[in-house]
Design a protein around this motif. Structure first.
Motif, PDB file in Angstrom:
ATOM      1  N   GLN A   9    -157.702  24.530  13.672  1.00  0.00           N
ATOM      2  CA  GLN A   9    -157.182  23.288  14.253  1.00  0.00           C
ATOM      3  C   GLN A   9    -155.706  23.052  13.975  1.00  0.00           C
ATOM      4  O   GLN A   9    -155.128  22.110  14.491  1.00  0.00           O
ATOM      5  CB  GLN A   9    -158.028  22.094  13.792  1.00  0.00           C
ATOM      6  CG  GLN A   9    -157.922  21.722  12.333  1.00  0.00           C
ATOM      7  CD  GLN A   9    -158.887  22.504  11.462  1.00  0.00           C
ATOM      8  OE1 GLN A   9    -159.276  23.623  11.772  1.00  0.00           O
ATOM      9  NE2 GLN A   9    -159.275  21.928  10.339  1.00  0.00           N
ATOM     10  N   TYR A  10    -155.099  23.925  13.141  1.00  0.00           N
ATOM     11  CA  TYR A  10    -153.680  23.756  12.846  1.00  0.00           C
ATOM     12  C   TYR A  10    -152.857  24.856  13.499  1.00  0.00           C
ATOM     13  O   TYR A  10    -153.326  25.981  13.653  1.00  0.00           O
ATOM     14  CB  TYR A  10    -153.420  23.791  11.338  1.00  0.00           C
ATOM     15  CG  TYR A  10    -154.315  22.909  10.528  1.00  0.00           C
ATOM     16  CD1 TYR A  10    -154.300  21.531  10.716  1.00  0.00           C
ATOM     17  CD2 TYR A  10    -155.179  23.451   9.587  1.00  0.00           C
ATOM     18  CE1 TYR A  10    -155.136  20.716   9.972  1.00  0.00           C
ATOM     19  CE2 TYR A  10    -156.017  22.635   8.842  1.00  0.00           C
ATOM     20  CZ  TYR A  10    -155.989  21.273   9.041  1.00  0.00           C
ATOM     21  OH  TYR A  10    -156.808  20.480   8.314  1.00  0.00           O
ATOM     22  N   GLN A  15    -148.146  23.028   8.670  1.00  0.00           N
ATOM     23  CA  GLN A  15    -148.857  21.865   9.172  1.00  0.00           C
ATOM     24  C   GLN A  15    -150.131  21.646   8.361  1.00  0.00           C
ATOM     25  O   GLN A  15    -150.447  20.515   7.983  1.00  0.00           O
ATOM     26  CB  GLN A  15    -149.194  22.055  10.648  1.00  0.00           C
ATOM     27  CG  GLN A  15    -149.737  20.771  11.260  1.00  0.00           C
ATOM     28  CD  GLN A  15    -150.278  20.964  12.656  1.00  0.00           C
ATOM     29  OE1 GLN A  15    -150.728  22.049  13.017  1.00  0.00           O
ATOM     30  NE2 GLN A  15    -150.246  19.915  13.448  1.00  0.00           N
ATOM     31  N   VAL A  19    -150.924  18.240   6.383  1.00  0.00           N
ATOM     32  CA  VAL A  19    -152.117  17.447   6.689  1.00  0.00           C
ATOM     33  C   VAL A  19    -152.935  17.215   5.421  1.00  0.00           C
ATOM     34  O   VAL A  19    -153.411  16.103   5.163  1.00  0.00           O
ATOM     35  CB  VAL A  19    -152.958  18.169   7.760  1.00  0.00           C
ATOM     36  CG1 VAL A  19    -154.352  17.589   7.828  1.00  0.00           C
ATOM     37  CG2 VAL A  19    -152.285  18.074   9.107  1.00  0.00           C
ATOM     38  N   PHE A  22    -151.225  14.645   3.174  1.00  0.00           N
ATOM     39  CA  PHE A  22    -151.348  13.320   3.789  1.00  0.00           C
ATOM     40  C   PHE A  22    -152.762  12.771   3.606  1.00  0.00           C
ATOM     41  O   PHE A  22    -152.971  11.612   3.249  1.00  0.00           O
ATOM     42  CB  PHE A  22    -150.982  13.440   5.268  1.00  0.00           C
ATOM     43  CG  PHE A  22    -150.885  12.137   5.982  1.00  0.00           C
ATOM     44  CD1 PHE A  22    -149.994  11.161   5.559  1.00  0.00           C
ATOM     45  CD2 PHE A  22    -151.679  11.876   7.092  1.00  0.00           C
ATOM     46  CE1 PHE A  22    -149.896   9.955   6.218  1.00  0.00           C
ATOM     47  CE2 PHE A  22    -151.587  10.665   7.755  1.00  0.00           C
ATOM     48  CZ  PHE A  22    -150.695   9.705   7.321  1.00  0.00           C
ATOM     49  N   ILE A  26    -154.144   9.257   1.612  1.00  0.00           N
ATOM     50  CA  ILE A  26    -154.997   8.204   2.170  1.00  0.00           C
ATOM     51  C   ILE A  26    -156.242   8.042   1.318  1.00  0.00           C
ATOM     52  O   ILE A  26    -156.683   6.924   1.042  1.00  0.00           O
ATOM     53  CB  ILE A  26    -155.343   8.524   3.628  1.00  0.00           C
ATOM     54  CG1 ILE A  26    -154.035   8.458   4.416  1.00  0.00           C
ATOM     55  CG2 ILE A  26    -156.353   7.551   4.183  1.00  0.00           C
ATOM     56  CD1 ILE A  26    -154.174   8.740   5.840  1.00  0.00           C
TER      57      ILE A  26
ATOM     58  N   LEU B 117    -160.755  17.616  14.640  1.00  0.00           N
ATOM     59  CA  LEU B 117    -160.229  16.653  13.686  1.00  0.00           C
ATOM     60  C   LEU B 117    -159.501  17.409  12.577  1.00  0.00           C
ATOM     61  O   LEU B 117    -159.664  18.625  12.429  1.00  0.00           O
ATOM     62  CB  LEU B 117    -161.370  15.830  13.084  1.00  0.00           C
ATOM     63  CG  LEU B 117    -161.970  14.757  14.003  1.00  0.00           C
ATOM     64  CD1 LEU B 117    -163.199  14.144  13.364  1.00  0.00           C
ATOM     65  CD2 LEU B 117    -160.959  13.669  14.308  1.00  0.00           C
ATOM     66  N   ALA B 118    -158.754  16.679  11.767  1.00  0.00           N
ATOM     67  CA  ALA B 118    -157.964  17.340  10.735  1.00  0.00           C
ATOM     68  C   ALA B 118    -158.850  18.048   9.716  1.00  0.00           C
ATOM     69  O   ALA B 118    -158.519  19.126   9.232  1.00  0.00           O
ATOM     70  CB  ALA B 118    -157.055  16.332  10.041  1.00  0.00           C
ATOM     71  N   PHE B 119    -159.975  17.437   9.373  1.00  0.00           N
ATOM     72  CA  PHE B 119    -160.845  18.014   8.338  1.00  0.00           C
ATOM     73  C   PHE B 119    -162.269  18.183   8.864  1.00  0.00           C
ATOM     74  O   PHE B 119    -163.140  17.345   8.600  1.00  0.00           O
ATOM     75  CB  PHE B 119    -160.852  17.120   7.100  1.00  0.00           C
ATOM     76  CG  PHE B 119    -159.479  16.815   6.572  1.00  0.00           C
ATOM     77  CD1 PHE B 119    -158.701  17.808   6.008  1.00  0.00           C
ATOM     78  CD2 PHE B 119    -158.969  15.528   6.640  1.00  0.00           C
ATOM     79  CE1 PHE B 119    -157.436  17.531   5.530  1.00  0.00           C
ATOM     80  CE2 PHE B 119    -157.703  15.241   6.160  1.00  0.00           C
ATOM     81  CZ  PHE B 119    -156.934  16.246   5.603  1.00  0.00           C
ATOM     82  N   ILE B 187    -157.362   8.892  10.725  1.00  0.00           N
ATOM     83  CA  ILE B 187    -155.967   8.525  10.483  1.00  0.00           C
ATOM     84  C   ILE B 187    -155.096   9.777  10.424  1.00  0.00           C
ATOM     85  O   ILE B 187    -154.068   9.873  11.098  1.00  0.00           O
ATOM     86  CB  ILE B 187    -155.832   7.731   9.161  1.00  0.00           C
ATOM     87  CG1 ILE B 187    -156.557   6.397   9.279  1.00  0.00           C
ATOM     88  CG2 ILE B 187    -154.367   7.500   8.830  1.00  0.00           C
ATOM     89  CD1 ILE B 187    -156.570   5.603   8.007  1.00  0.00           C
ATOM     90  N   VAL B 188    -155.543  10.753   9.646  1.00  0.00           N
ATOM     91  CA  VAL B 188    -154.732  11.960   9.498  1.00  0.00           C
ATOM     92  C   VAL B 188    -154.607  12.670  10.847  1.00  0.00           C
ATOM     93  O   VAL B 188    -153.529  13.148  11.219  1.00  0.00           O
ATOM     94  CB  VAL B 188    -155.335  12.889   8.435  1.00  0.00           C
ATOM     95  CG1 VAL B 188    -154.523  14.154   8.312  1.00  0.00           C
ATOM     96  CG2 VAL B 188    -155.399  12.179   7.096  1.00  0.00           C
ATOM     97  N   HIS B 191    -152.131  10.918  13.088  1.00  0.00           N
ATOM     98  CA  HIS B 191    -150.749  11.057  12.624  1.00  0.00           C
ATOM     99  C   HIS B 191    -150.215  12.463  12.791  1.00  0.00           C
ATOM    100  O   HIS B 191    -149.048  12.660  13.091  1.00  0.00           O
ATOM    101  CB  HIS B 191    -150.660  10.673  11.135  1.00  0.00           C
ATOM    102  CG  HIS B 191    -150.396   9.227  10.926  1.00  0.00           C
ATOM    103  ND1 HIS B 191    -149.138   8.708  10.824  1.00  0.00           N
ATOM    104  CD2 HIS B 191    -151.233   8.178  10.842  1.00  0.00           C
ATOM    105  CE1 HIS B 191    -149.197   7.394  10.658  1.00  0.00           C
ATOM    106  NE2 HIS B 191    -150.471   7.054  10.661  1.00  0.00           N
ATOM    107  N   ARG B 192    -151.064  13.456  12.559  1.00  0.00           N
ATOM    108  CA  ARG B 192    -150.515  14.788  12.384  1.00  0.00           C
ATOM    109  C   ARG B 192    -150.881  15.806  13.458  1.00  0.00           C
ATOM    110  O   ARG B 192    -150.262  16.848  13.535  1.00  0.00           O
ATOM    111  CB  ARG B 192    -150.968  15.349  11.024  1.00  0.00           C
ATOM    112  CG  ARG B 192    -150.368  14.628   9.839  1.00  0.00           C
ATOM    113  CD  ARG B 192    -148.869  14.839   9.805  1.00  0.00           C
ATOM    114  NE  ARG B 192    -148.300  14.548   8.504  1.00  0.00           N
ATOM    115  CZ  ARG B 192    -147.748  13.371   8.174  1.00  0.00           C
ATOM    116  NH1 ARG B 192    -147.698  12.395   9.046  1.00  0.00           N
ATOM    117  NH2 ARG B 192    -147.242  13.196   6.961  1.00  0.00           N
ATOM    118  N   LEU B 193    -151.899  15.564  14.263  1.00  0.00           N
ATOM    119  CA  LEU B 193    -152.354  16.623  15.169  1.00  0.00           C
ATOM    120  C   LEU B 193    -152.126  16.308  16.645  1.00  0.00           C
ATOM    121  O   LEU B 193    -152.778  16.878  17.512  1.00  0.00           O
ATOM    122  CB  LEU B 193    -153.839  16.937  14.931  1.00  0.00           C
ATOM    123  CG  LEU B 193    -154.217  17.507  13.561  1.00  0.00           C
ATOM    124  CD1 LEU B 193    -155.660  17.962  13.559  1.00  0.00           C
ATOM    125  CD2 LEU B 193    -153.325  18.668  13.171  1.00  0.00           C
TER     126      LEU B 193
END
Ligand code: HEM
Ligand SMILES: [Cu+2]
Lengths: 214, 552
Positions: A9-10, A15, A19, A22, A26, B117-119, B187-188, B191-193
């Motif tokens: 996904q990156y 990046q 991520v 970040f 949070i 998603l980021a994670f 949120i991540v 913001h980032r993807l």
């Protein structure tokens, strides 16, 4: 040097690192609120029962508390150093420093356990063995309830931190990180600093409040 | 498809479907239970919350059955358990996860042009936490039941209630962690993807609202978690934290609880706003009116929602001055709501409106939410609130918002994105009938409750004075129509999976990145990461011509 690719996904490793950091920030924000709820309850009851809380605070073990504060601050410094080395790709050094920090964390827990043991002995454990009587007994019980909850939850975080640091130490020793990729070390560092900062708030509330101004 | 939309390209059974997220990666149970794909996880959530919805609904049906006659058919204790099951399941296991975890999970990455998603692993973990929480909750209510209501007010919950409270609290506690992790992920990701060119002001409103929801999830849920932990400790150790008999302060519980639970109301409604803001422009063929206002209205809910919690405590013994301040602040929260409703109506105005099923649900939402919101102004009014507190007026108010609003929005979104999610089109006629039944049934169920409340019928009692019976019969009759409306989609949506026409990439001629990829989408959403060059909602009165694949 291992060939590390970003997850699908990156776009890039940078990046992915960004991520992850970040995300950790949070997560720590939620942690602040988690402790915030308990601190709020503590503040409210301290306002309601100032004398009881002062009285209870004088029963805390200030020597252990202070030594533990020093231990945590030292470990935080060691971890910062480890992150610094990780940025330079010095895997072995990172491993040693993280190992030391994990050890310091363990000593902290050991002392904390000894403190709990003494409190059990003195009958300061609410609900299970609480032997204070007198006009402030209820307030003292509340104080100790919040004390055990806050330090208990903090101790839980310390335990997780020790596990994380030990894992990272092993991985660093085996050369899993490089100057290009050391995000897990960085995140572990962030987490440990947080655990440290929470303690910085707990220390005066628990050990100093009851002793200020006698 | 339908007579009103001859323009919508529907390809008739192409030879073979290109590989998509349903076929790639296998279709074994294992491949689903270990998936990291946000789209599959969304479907896992959808199935789970459907089970909870009907479980909670069955409890509601029994409540209404009981209230048909004044003495009721259940004993008081059974009744208390029923409304507690109903409230706990509906709030914690349906309303809070409904839109964010299903539609949000599925769409958020696609809408911003991301692959996932980021994670992804954390996403799967939060589903497992949710399921674990659900199992604990169901066990608690089946083994012994809980009679505290979904609010677990102390001292009742710590001293008098039966002992399954701790189990029920644990369930909510675990599901809280699931919420936090989802919020963090959203949120991540936002913001980032975002794809190249996807600036903040090009984000669909659905993304803005799920982003705002995520902030509330992350900031409010931990406070709830710790409150419940305190409650559990008080119950276990019998130390007075909240219980006045033991020297505790019950108001502290209410402060902590509502610090979470008022913002939680926006967790439950904001994602609904997001859905409506997608559906209304599409079926009016107009850009959403006042895009920036709508976007910032979502964010301002987040901010204000943390300041008004104490309006739930007017009768709990606050000082008059505090009550006045909170009453005033509560009026302020009406402002962003009013902005939203105004912007939707302005979007509808002179639009090229077609009444397809998603639009019918959306229009139903606007009507019911507005009614609920206006009744909220009544309850924010100090004097009136004291009169109707703990009466059916409040029950009607929150059902208009949460059920009339959120559930309608969920259905609107489900119908809108169904072709995207499944690649199939459902039977439009049945969908419209269901939408109408739900609207009629809903009003018949809950409008009488405003009247009952005004007349003074108190909530949470298993029996009532006979003079209220007329309105109760009306309400129960409405509930059976409503139930029918809720069950129908189960059939026609399932049917569409086997018999529905293929949808094509963009059956509604909608704008938005998710419609530029095939239906169902490929595993990583886009064959090539899109570059965004236009603001959202570039609708024109005439839909753009499409080729057979549905590509604009
Ligand atoms: C067929 C539709 C429904 C009917 C007839 C119905 C009826 C009721 C009734 C009679 C109560 C008890 C009020 C009281 O005595 O305090 C109640 C409470 C509640 N309902 Fe529903 N309901 C329905 C659907 C829903 C849905 C779909 C949701 C959420 C998605 C929901 C959420 C709640 C909540 C949160 C409570 C508060 C429970 C409590 O007081 O502890 N309801 N409902
Ligand atoms: Cu509220």
């Amino acid at each position: 040097m291992p060939d590390i690719r970003p997850e699908p996904q990156y776009a890039t490793l940078e990046q992915q690192a960004d991520v992850a950091v970040f995300g950790m920030w949070i997560f720590l924000a939620t942690e602040v609120l988690f402790f915030g709820g308990m601190l709020f309850a503590y503040t409210v009851y301290r306002g309601v029962y100032p004398e009881g809380f002062a009285e209870a605070g004088r029963h805390t073990k200030i020597v252990i508390g202070t030594v533990n504060t020093v231990i945590l601050l030292t470990s935080s410094f060691v971890v910062a150093w480890a992150v610094h080395l990780a940025e330079r790709g010095r895997g072995r050094g990172v491993a040693v420093l993280l190992g030391v920090a994990a050890l310091l964390g363990t000593v902290f827990l050991g002392l904390k356990g000894f403190e709990y043991y003494q409190e059990w002995h003195e009958g300061l454990v609410p609900g299970l063995r609480f032997e204070e009587t007198g006009p402030h007994a209820h307030a003292m019980e509340l104080f100790y309830l919040l004390y055990f909850m806050m330090t208990g939850v903090h101790g839980f975080h310390v335990t997780i931190g020790i596990g994380l640091m030990a894992t990272m130490a092993v991985r660093a020793w085996r050369g899993a990180f490089s100057s290009a990729y050391h995000t897990p070390v960085e995140i572990t560092g962030l987490y440990w600093h947080f655990v440290d900062i929470v303690w910085i708030f707990l220390y005066p509330l628990i050990y100093l409040v009851g002793r200020s101004g006698g | 498809m339908t007579a009103t939309s001859p323009d919508r390209a529907v390809t008739a059974r192409p030879a073979a479907q290109p590989p998509n997220y349903l076929t790639e990666g296998g279709s074994t149970l294992r491949s689903w239970l270990l998936t990291h794909d946000h789209k599959r996880i969304a479907i896992l959530y959808a199935l789970t919350i459907t089970v909870f919805f009907f479980f909670g609904g069955a409890a509601a049906a029994m409540i209404r059955l009981n209230l048909v006659t004044p003495p009721g058919i259940f004993a008081a204790d059974t009744y208390n358990r029923l409304f507690s099951i109903h409230g706990i399941v509906m709030v914690w296991f349906f309303l809070i996860p409904s839109i964010p975890n299903t539609l949000g999970n599925f769409l958020l990455p696609m809408m911003i042009g991301a692959k996932d998603l980021a994670f992804p692993r954390i996403n799967l973990l939060s589903w497992y936490l949710f399921v674990a929480a659900g199992v604990v909750a169901l066990f608690a209510v089946i083994a012994g039941g809980v009679d505290t209501g979904w609010t677990f007010y102390t001292p009742f919950s710590t001293m008098y209630s039966n002992s399954y409270v701790i189990l029920a609290i644990s369930a909510v506690f675990i599901s809280g962690f699931s919420s936090i992790l989802t919020g963090l992920n959203f949120i991540v990701t936002v913001h980032r993807l975002r794809a190249p060119g996807m600036t903040w002001y090009r984000l669909p409103i659905f993304v803005w609202s799920n982003y705002s929801t995520a902030i509330i999830l992350v900031l409010a849920t931990p406070v709830l978690a710790i409150t419940l932990a305190l409650l559990a400790v008080e119950r276990l150790l019998q130390v007075g934290i909240f219980d006045p008999a033991l020297g505790g302060d019950p108001l502290l519980f209410q402060h902590l609880f509502w610090f979470y639970s008022h913002p939680a109301v926006y967790i439950m409604i904001l994602p609904g706003f997001g859905v409506i803001s997608e559906v209304v422009p599409c079926f009016s063929r107009k850009p959403i009116f006042g895009y920036k206002f709508v976007a910032w209205a979502s964010v301002s809910f987040t901010a204000v929602s943390f300041l008004v919690w104490a309006h739930h405590m007017f009768v709990a013994g606050m000082s008059v001055y505090a009550a006045l301040v909170f009453s005033l602040l509560s009026y302020i929260i009406a402002v962003p709501s009013a902005i939203k409703v105004f912007n939707w109506t302005a979007t509808l105005h002179k639009g090229w409106i077609s009444f397809d099923a998603p639009m019918l649900y959306a229009l139903g939402f606007i009507g019911l939410f507005t009614t609920g919101g206006l009744s909220g102004l009544f309850t924010a009014n100090l004097a009136f609130d004291v009169h109707v507190t703990d009466t059916y007026f409040v029950v009607a108010h929150f059902h208009y918002i949460m059920v009339g609003g959120m559930v309608s929005a969920y259905f609107a979104g489900l119908h809108f994105w169904w072709p995207k999610i499944t690649g199939r089109i459902y039977h439009e006629w049945w969908a419209r009938i269901a939408a109408l039944l739900i609207f009629v049934g809903f009003n018949l169920t809950f409008f009488p409750q405003f009247i009952l409340g005004y007349l003074g019928m108190e909530r949470r009692y298993h029996s009532y004075p006979p003079e209220f019976q007329f309105w109760n019969i009306l309400s129960s009759a409405g509930a059976s129509i409503l139930a029918l409306g809720y069950v129908m989609p189960l059939f026609y949506l399932t049917w569409s999976l086997y018999r529905g026409q293929r949808a094509g990439a963009n059956p509604w001629a909608a704008t938005g990145l998710e419609w530029t990829t095939p239906s169902p989408p490929p595993k990583h959403n886009f064959d090539k990461t899109p570059t965004v060059t236009r603001p959202p909602y570039q609708y024109r009165p005439e839909p753009e011509p499409q080729d057979a694949q549905g590509h604009a």
